[in-house]
Design an enzyme around this catalytic site. Sequence first.
Site: not given
Length: 501
Positions: A36, A76, A126, A301
């Site tokens: 991430d 994200c 997420h 991402d």
Amino acid sequence: MGWVQYFRWVAGVSTCVWSMTVQAAERPNILLILPDQMRASAMGCDGNPDVKTPNIDRLAEEGMRFKRTYANVPVCCPARAIMLTGTYPHVNGMIANDLRLREEQATLAEKLQEAGYRTGFVGKWHLDGGPRDPGFVPPGPRRQGFEFWAAYECHHRHFEPTYFRDTPEMITVQKFEPEASCDFAVEFLRSQPKDKPFFLTVQMGPPHDPYGAPEEYMKQYDPAKLTPPVSWQAGSESRPTPKAGLRRGPLANRFVPLGGREEIAAYYAAITAIDDQVGRLLQVLKETGADEDTLILFISDHGDMLGDHGLRRKRKPHDESARVPGIFRWLHKIPQGRVVDTLFSHVDVAPTLLGLAGLDVPPQMQGADLSKVALGQTTEGPEAVLLQIFVPFNPDQVSKPWRGLVTQDYTYARFEDEPWVLFDHAVDPHEMNNLATDPKHTALRGRLDKQLSALMEKNGDSWSFNSSDLVEEGGRLYRFETFYTLDEFRAWAKANPEKAK
């Protein structure tokens, strides 16, 4: 039906089933590794002299690096939804962080599952919307085609991560999150049947802020000896060090203050910890005999500004925010050690992986199938990458929605009412000279405006999809309820004005 016809029918069905099984067995396994908030420049293979990434560099040496890989929406939830569906947020609905991805969306995991793949998801999901904690996503449509599950909705408890399997029982792991996630990934790989392919994605939480890593990694980086990019500005943000967690042993919490070299060192330390887990996954693939049959994509991402240009985190068109790693490795199939400048973005991920698996790309997917580029058959690709942000987020210094594009020569972004940034890649690789308001480049801006408008129209995008509401600030979209759309949130906010503040 007579007996002869019946036995012929049974034989035909058996032959068909056998053929499908053989085809499935011959398809590559797919391992998608996604840390991430990792920017592309934070890799040794991208020319970074400080960060230690030997295993990621090995992927590049044994595969192909798409140097020009971009997040269409560098934040994200929208980014993850784009990769999973092959569609832009104005189509799949995920125009803001913490909405829920609609269950009826056709996803990469579902398409691979239909083709005989065993599917698995590990790490940060997420995509379920609503309250981030506790983060349980029940088996069924909300998992969007994934069978094996060891995940959490969203948290940044890097030193004491929590996960869920198929029940609401929370699992707390006393390990740094990349190692904890890869424990589950190893479980998946070692339990994989030999007679069918797999699709596994491991989506680790670090190096996302708060910045830190276990002591064994932190001590590998001396902040004073780092060489920040020429655009870096010290003191870009000043906030207290995040609340400490584990303080003893090798997992001692080393979150650091923001805005200085210590932050960069901690970011690199987390990436080196991730790199070790990449090496671990490669070793397990070799031990299980799946090494040569597994296609690996290493990507992220979005990136992280880390104080470059005095800016923070993501949601920007700048290279540090929008450009991410893009490495494909498939031994004996993908040319080794090749670097291409072909434009590749998140919307191309699902079509390209399906193409490499020998499967048809669903017509609703909007990205390009760049499998021929990955296989070394061509370098032709999209003329431009569409960049989008649909809502403002002041903590990231983005006060208005914007659109932009990246071409081979330029990065250009604008708000609806005015240009924002224009960088010439050839003469200004560090994006130090913003040409957006330079009168000498009026004609160039005009050409890029026309190209951007055409790209938006081609993909069904419009400025009308934007919202000026501060829906992503203060946890408005996830503190109390679950929303699929901003209209749902607005209706709820009107009925609950005190909670919606």
